[in-house]
Design a protein around this motif. Structure first.
Motif, PDB file in Angstrom:
ATOM      1  N   LEU A 167       0.542   3.733  -2.763  1.00 52.54           N
ATOM      2  CA  LEU A 167      -0.697   4.492  -2.892  1.00 52.54           C
ATOM      3  C   LEU A 167      -0.621   5.873  -2.250  1.00 52.54           C
ATOM      4  O   LEU A 167      -1.533   6.678  -2.420  1.00 52.54           O
ATOM      5  CB  LEU A 167      -1.854   3.715  -2.260  1.00 52.54           C
ATOM      6  CG  LEU A 167      -2.135   2.333  -2.848  1.00 52.54           C
ATOM      7  CD1 LEU A 167      -3.180   1.606  -2.010  1.00 52.54           C
ATOM      8  CD2 LEU A 167      -2.571   2.448  -4.292  1.00 52.54           C
ATOM      9  N   THR A 186       0.820  -1.214   0.000  1.00 52.51           N
ATOM     10  CA  THR A 186       0.000   0.000   0.000  1.00 52.51           C
ATOM     11  C   THR A 186       0.857   1.269   0.000  1.00 52.51           C
ATOM     12  O   THR A 186       0.334   2.355  -0.272  1.00 52.51           O
ATOM     13  CB  THR A 186      -0.961   0.043   1.199  1.00 52.51           C
ATOM     14  OG1 THR A 186      -0.223   0.056   2.421  1.00 52.51           O
ATOM     15  CG2 THR A 186      -1.927  -1.135   1.161  1.00 52.51           C
ATOM     16  N   HIS A 199     -10.281   7.955  -4.691  1.00 53.98           N
ATOM     17  CA  HIS A 199      -9.404   6.869  -4.261  1.00 53.98           C
ATOM     18  C   HIS A 199      -9.114   5.906  -5.412  1.00 53.98           C
ATOM     19  O   HIS A 199      -8.011   5.369  -5.504  1.00 53.98           O
ATOM     20  CB  HIS A 199     -10.004   6.132  -3.059  1.00 53.98           C
ATOM     21  CG  HIS A 199      -9.763   6.830  -1.768  1.00 53.98           C
ATOM     22  ND1 HIS A 199     -10.449   7.965  -1.402  1.00 53.98           N
ATOM     23  CD2 HIS A 199      -8.913   6.561  -0.759  1.00 53.98           C
ATOM     24  CE1 HIS A 199     -10.021   8.357  -0.225  1.00 53.98           C
ATOM     25  NE2 HIS A 199      -9.082   7.524   0.195  1.00 53.98           N
ATOM     26  N   VAL A 200     -10.082   5.681  -6.277  1.00 51.51           N
ATOM     27  CA  VAL A 200      -9.847   4.843  -7.462  1.00 51.51           C
ATOM     28  C   VAL A 200      -8.721   5.461  -8.286  1.00 51.51           C
ATOM     29  O   VAL A 200      -7.819   4.757  -8.757  1.00 51.51           O
ATOM     30  CB  VAL A 200     -11.134   4.693  -8.315  1.00 51.51           C
ATOM     31  CG1 VAL A 200     -10.822   4.062  -9.671  1.00 51.51           C
ATOM     32  CG2 VAL A 200     -12.167   3.866  -7.564  1.00 51.51           C
ATOM     33  N   GLY A 201      -8.748   6.770  -8.422  1.00 51.88           N
ATOM     34  CA  GLY A 201      -7.702   7.471  -9.156  1.00 51.88           C
ATOM     35  C   GLY A 201      -6.324   7.335  -8.517  1.00 51.88           C
ATOM     36  O   GLY A 201      -5.305   7.429  -9.203  1.00 51.88           O
ATOM     37  N   TYR A 202      -6.286   7.113  -7.213  1.00 50.06           N
ATOM     38  CA  TYR A 202      -5.013   6.919  -6.504  1.00 50.06           C
ATOM     39  C   TYR A 202      -4.515   5.484  -6.621  1.00 50.06           C
ATOM     40  O   TYR A 202      -3.419   5.173  -6.184  1.00 50.06           O
ATOM     41  CB  TYR A 202      -5.150   7.250  -5.015  1.00 50.06           C
ATOM     42  CG  TYR A 202      -5.698   8.619  -4.698  1.00 50.06           C
ATOM     43  CD1 TYR A 202      -5.395   9.733  -5.474  1.00 50.06           C
ATOM     44  CD2 TYR A 202      -6.528   8.795  -3.604  1.00 50.06           C
ATOM     45  CE1 TYR A 202      -5.910  10.985  -5.176  1.00 50.06           C
ATOM     46  CE2 TYR A 202      -7.042  10.045  -3.295  1.00 50.06           C
ATOM     47  CZ  TYR A 202      -6.737  11.130  -4.078  1.00 50.06           C
ATOM     48  OH  TYR A 202      -7.253  12.362  -3.768  1.00 50.06           O
ATOM     49  N   GLY A 203      -5.368   4.591  -7.149  1.00 47.53           N
ATOM     50  CA  GLY A 203      -4.986   3.196  -7.289  1.00 47.53           C
ATOM     51  C   GLY A 203      -5.574   2.271  -6.241  1.00 47.53           C
ATOM     52  O   GLY A 203      -5.208   1.098  -6.160  1.00 47.53           O
ATOM     53  N   VAL A 204      -6.500   2.782  -5.436  1.00 48.65           N
ATOM     54  CA  VAL A 204      -7.129   1.960  -4.398  1.00 48.65           C
ATOM     55  C   VAL A 204      -8.096   0.981  -5.058  1.00 48.65           C
ATOM     56  O   VAL A 204      -8.899   1.361  -5.905  1.00 48.65           O
ATOM     57  CB  VAL A 204      -7.870   2.846  -3.370  1.00 48.65           C
ATOM     58  CG1 VAL A 204      -8.635   2.003  -2.361  1.00 48.65           C
ATOM     59  CG2 VAL A 204      -6.883   3.773  -2.665  1.00 48.65           C
ATOM     60  N   LEU A 205      -8.018  -0.275  -4.648  1.00 49.72           N
ATOM     61  CA  LEU A 205      -8.881  -1.325  -5.171  1.00 49.72           C
ATOM     62  C   LEU A 205      -9.901  -1.719  -4.106  1.00 49.72           C
ATOM     63  O   LEU A 205      -9.696  -1.489  -2.911  1.00 49.72           O
ATOM     64  CB  LEU A 205      -8.050  -2.541  -5.571  1.00 49.72           C
ATOM     65  CG  LEU A 205      -6.956  -2.272  -6.608  1.00 49.72           C
ATOM     66  CD1 LEU A 205      -6.100  -3.514  -6.819  1.00 49.72           C
ATOM     67  CD2 LEU A 205      -7.557  -1.787  -7.919  1.00 49.72           C
ATOM     68  N   HIS A 246      -8.842  -3.401  -0.905  1.00 53.84           N
ATOM     69  CA  HIS A 246      -8.043  -2.605   0.033  1.00 53.84           C
ATOM     70  C   HIS A 246      -8.883  -2.088   1.196  1.00 53.84           C
ATOM     71  O   HIS A 246      -8.355  -1.864   2.293  1.00 53.84           O
ATOM     72  CB  HIS A 246      -7.391  -1.420  -0.679  1.00 53.84           C
ATOM     73  CG  HIS A 246      -6.356  -1.827  -1.675  1.00 53.84           C
ATOM     74  ND1 HIS A 246      -5.979  -0.992  -2.700  1.00 53.84           N
ATOM     75  CD2 HIS A 246      -5.622  -2.961  -1.817  1.00 53.84           C
ATOM     76  CE1 HIS A 246      -5.056  -1.591  -3.432  1.00 53.84           C
ATOM     77  NE2 HIS A 246      -4.826  -2.789  -2.920  1.00 53.84           N
TER      78      HIS A 246
END
Length: 151
Positions: A47, A44, A91-97, A100
């Motif tokens: 992120l 993480t 958060h999706v734009g930050y790469g959060v799935l 997570h």
């Protein structure tokens, strides 16, 4: 932002009391939370920015606002849920799935439990789990365009 979940009055009391106790401690729960998250889930780290100072502060302010408005009726129905959905989209734009969110919830509740000690009993944990589940679900829901929100 009002909570997008209806906790029972007893659960609101438990969440607020435990949060008040945790925030009175010398160590900042938000900093401890990020330390634990990165320790348990090193992947993480990618992120977050290199300097977590602002992230730690924003996270704490967001939780502060959520707790402060926990049992207040929303001024605009759906506004809190929409705000959380928009936060989730960022958060999706930050790469959060999606998966997570489970890691974050586990680490957050474990951090609170450790810091609150005996004050974080099973009923308190259940109340926090309900709150976190509702917030996470609202963040995972697609945002509702402002024009479609109920007045």
């Amino acid at each position: 932002m009002s909570a997008p979940v209806a906790l029972s009055p007893a659960q609101v009391v438990l969440v607020r009391a435990s949060y008040a106790a945790i925030t009175r401690l010398e160590q900042d729960y938000s900093a401890r939370f990020y330390h634990r998250l990165l320790e348990r889930h090193p992947f993480t780290r990618a992120l977050f920015p290199d300097d977590l100072t602002r992230q730690i502060s924003v996270f704490r302010l967001t939780v502060d606002a959520l707790i402060a408005q926990l049992d207040q009726p929303e001024a605009q129905p759906g506004a809190a849920r929409a705000a959380l959905a928009e936060l989730g989209q960022r958060h999706v734009g930050y790469g959060v799935l999606t998966h997570h969110y489970a890691y974050v919830g586990e680490v957050l509740l474990d951090t609170f439990a450790e810091m609150a000690g005996d004050g974080f009993d099973a009923a308190t944990r259940t109340a926090w789990e309900a709150l976190y589940a509702a917030v996470a679900q609202a963040m995972l829901d697609p945002p509702v365009p402002a024009a479609e929100r109920k007045p």
